[in-house]
Design a protein around this motif. Structure first.
Motif: not given
Ligand SMILES: [Zn+2]
Length: 430
Positions: A290, A49, A47
């Protein structure tokens, strides 16, 4: 050597970028001694970005800097996302993202972000699968920016994803229980919202038999809902992140508290405890980051404007060091758990197994050599990720990544980062 099932001494024979044999081997070719080091599967961060447009801004890492940071921290595979859109078809989104990812220094997979998608576009899912993308991400929150998926649309998508043999990933916060004007803080985004959303998603997973992965579970309430759904027979698995395990809401009272903005927000010490307990139960499928860093300047610009404060923290470079130091070495989880949460668990969830995530014959020779005794102190300026902020600034960690092999190639050797942008390959599902 550390795997989800055992810890012990072993030899690993590598040829042409793959593991050929594990155990007793004759002495042939180049030999590398890992005496005194732990050898773990190359970590998977399921995960991240990189290069993400967020409300007029962009996350601070691109594919080159983000994957160099990954390599430095022992992460040899990342899963990033397409940029979802109502206007652009999924296969086109994937092609665009693949070209943005050309600079990657480690291997990567992609997940399709289902934003602006409607059930009449169900045919595009097969097109995505043909391109090697079978995981799909849905948001139950962010209605105001048009990213929310309603439960009816989600149900139809999940039925189609089940037919493709893929996985639905869900950002589980129930929109009606949030106060978006209050920003990315616990007062505005309560754990209740997470519990309700996970319960709903669990019921849909059971109804559709679609393998479903709940992203970034942050709270004890979230764990309660995950456990209940699993006990009811839902094919539901979950992820938590280092920041929920290691930080709590007390940081928001600091002068620089806004720099810790992340969604879902950091919660209480009791929530941290519950997440560690769930890790010990192997309740989760993965620990992922994340990773979505912003610079201090990007966050400071919205310091007094919570509704527009960019939300996200850096993580990919410190994932393995933190989980080793504060989890494995501290005795909160076992080393075997570490190999599950950063290796086999995420690999199995996202079609990367058995090529990635394990130390076994036939797998890619992705390995991390960790010095379990070396100590070092986290400083944002000493990391490779392109931000001047680290939520772990000043923490002294036990365990240092000394070597990283990826498909048999040294990305880090004797503690020195050798990885070059552009060597990473796209790893299609299956
Ligand atoms: Zn995310």
């Amino acid at each position: 050597m550390v795997t989800p099932r055992r810890v012990g001494a072993a030899n690993v024979l590598i040829r042409d970028g793959r593991i050929v044999r594990v155990g007793k081997i004759g002495h042939r070719g180049e030999t590398v001694s890992a005496q005194g080091l732990l050898v773990l599967p190359g970590a998977i961060d399921a995960h991240v970005h990189f290069d993400l447009p967020v409300a007029g801004s962009r996350s601070a890492d691109d594919f080159a800097t983000g994957t160099l940071a990954a390599a430095a921290g022992g992460v040899t595979t990342v899963v990033d996302f397409t940029i979802g859109s109502a206007e652009v078809r999924l296969p086109e989104q994937i092609e665009r993202r693949l070209s943005q990812a050309r600079d990657a220094a480690v291997d990567f997979a992609l997940r399709a972000e289902m934003v602006g998608w409607t059930p009449d576009r169900v045919g595009e899912l097969a097109g995505a699968a043909e391109l090697g993308v079978r995981s799909f991400k849905f948001y139950l929150a962010y209605a105001s920016s048009g990213r929310r998926t309603d439960l009816g649309t989600l149900r139809r998508a999940m039925a189609a994803i089940r037919d493709l043999g893929g996985t639905a990933m869900v950002h589980a916060e129930a929109e009606e229980l949030l106060d978006p004007a209050g920003g990315p803080f616990p007062t505005a985004r309560p754990a209740l919202s997470e519990e309700v959303a996970i319960a709903e998603v669990g019921i849909l997973a059971r109804e559709t038999s679609c393998p479903t992965y709940v992203a970034h579970i942050s709270s004890a309430r979230g764990v309660v809902a995950l456990r209940a759904a699993q006990r009811a027979g839902a094919p539901l698995v979950g992820e938590t992140c280092p920041h929920y395990l290691l930080l709590d809401e007390t940081v928001y009272a600091r002068l620089d508290g806004h720099r810790f903005s992340v969604t879902p927000p950091l919660r209480t010490a009791a929530d941290r405890e519950a997440l560690w307990q769930a890790l010990r139960e192997r309740r989760f499928q993965a620990v992922a980051t994340d990773h979505c860093p912003f610079t201090n300047a990007q966050k400071d610009a919205h310091r007094d404007d919570p509704a527009h404060l960019p939300s996200g923290l850096p993580g990919v470079e410190t994932l393995l060091p933190l989980l080793y130091s504060e989890g494995g070495a501290a005795g909160l989880i076992t080393l075997r758990d570490l190999a599950w949460y950063l290796g086999e668990g995420p690999a199995r969830a996202f079609g990367l197994w058995p090529g990635k995530g394990g130390i076994r014959p036939g797998a890619d020779a992705d390995l991390v050599l960790l010095d379990p005794e070396a100590k070092w102190t986290v400083r944002a300026r000493g990391l490779h990720t392109r931000t001047d902020f680290s939520p772990y600034e000043g923490m002294t960690l036990r365990g240092r990544v000394m070597g990283v092999l990826a498909r048999g190639e040294w990305l880090v050797r004797d503690g020195e980062l050798l990885a070059q942008p552009g060597r990473g390959r796209f790893i299609p599902w299956g």
